[in-house]
Enzyme design. Sequence first.
Site, PDB file in Angstrom:
ATOM      1  N   SER A 114       0.810  -1.219   0.000  1.00 16.59           N
ATOM      2  CA  SER A 114       0.000   0.000   0.000  1.00 16.59           C
ATOM      3  C   SER A 114       0.839   1.263   0.000  1.00 16.59           C
ATOM      4  O   SER A 114       0.582   2.181  -0.760  1.00 16.59           O
ATOM      5  CB  SER A 114      -0.923   0.017   1.225  1.00 16.59           C
ATOM      6  OG  SER A 114      -0.160  -0.087   2.419  1.00 16.59           O
ATOM      7  N   CYS A 115       1.869   1.311   0.851  1.00 18.25           N
ATOM      8  CA  CYS A 115       2.564   2.582   1.011  1.00 18.25           C
ATOM      9  C   CYS A 115       3.998   2.551   0.542  1.00 18.25           C
ATOM     10  O   CYS A 115       4.679   3.574   0.569  1.00 18.25           O
ATOM     11  CB  CYS A 115       2.541   3.022   2.475  1.00 18.25           C
ATOM     12  SG  CYS A 115       3.470   1.944   3.581  1.00 18.25           S
ATOM     13  N   GLY A 116       4.503   1.406   0.160  1.00 17.31           N
ATOM     14  CA  GLY A 116       5.883   1.360  -0.300  1.00 17.31           C
ATOM     15  C   GLY A 116       6.843   1.269   0.868  1.00 17.31           C
ATOM     16  O   GLY A 116       6.629   0.516   1.805  1.00 17.31           O
ATOM     17  N   CYS A 118       8.645   1.825   4.234  1.00 19.02           N
ATOM     18  CA  CYS A 118       8.274   2.313   5.549  1.00 19.02           C
ATOM     19  C   CYS A 118       9.465   2.131   6.482  1.00 19.02           C
ATOM     20  O   CYS A 118      10.318   1.278   6.274  1.00 19.02           O
ATOM     21  CB  CYS A 118       7.076   1.556   6.095  1.00 19.02           C
ATOM     22  SG  CYS A 118       5.600   1.672   5.071  1.00 19.02           S
TER      23      CYS A 118
END
Length: 283
Positions: A114-116, A118
């Site tokens: 989802s966010c790449g 982290c």
Amino acid sequence: MGRATERRRVLRIRDGAVSERPDTLVAEEPMEIRLNGRPLAITMRTPGDDFALAAGFLVSEGVLGAADELRNIVYCAGATQDGSNTYNVVDVSTAPGVVVPDITLERNVYTTSSCGLCGKASLDAVRTTARWPIEDGPEPLRLTPELLAGLPDRLRAAQRVFDRTGGLHAAALFSEDGELLDVREDVGRHNAVDKLVGRALQSGRLPLARTVLLVSGRASFELAQKAVMAGIPVLAAVSAPSSLAVDLAAEAGLTLVGFLRGASMNVYAGEHRVALQAMADQG
């Protein structure tokens, strides 16, 4: 080997009618990337093009930049307690003489669909120094709005797995004439881009000058950084960019286009590569 899709039972409700049927879903599995035997990152990805994914990830991290810097990539056998190969762990070996940056706990990353990326220690940690400046070459690169407007339809037509699942992101690489050079799909946009870049590295095509990278969905800082690290001068997205993506694009000389839908688009940085004069002349 993992598959790009899997079948699951689903209870289907349509206009009050209830039925059971199998449904095709996009596969999502973890993949650990090791560098010269040392764990580096874990990404949630759609199986397929795993070696290209690992190679592209290492381009974005500033480890690799040329095909001859890569010795080999292998799946790690014995990844489980019983010694079986899950095909979810890959080890990348660099060629002799390649300087590998220190892999500290601060640089180790966990990537999600989802966010790449982290868990980076700071913004400075992700501002990896690019090997190549964003340059057009001897002739200025100019793309008409009409050419840009036609790219999403070409990307959508090339999304084979999306047609069966509706659950995949895609990244496509186009020439300055709008020719589709490559397209990759994945549950994560960042993975799809890494697969594109990794394939370019393996075939000795970096930097990807005078090309356009088109991504489904939004354009994050991470995607802008991957474009810069691969020497791609134009990044276009069908949705919005983030503020950091715009800042990085302006800083690096990257042309960033967002909300590319039909004949409409927003140019957030690098507008000198968009041939607006032709439209002004028509008006």
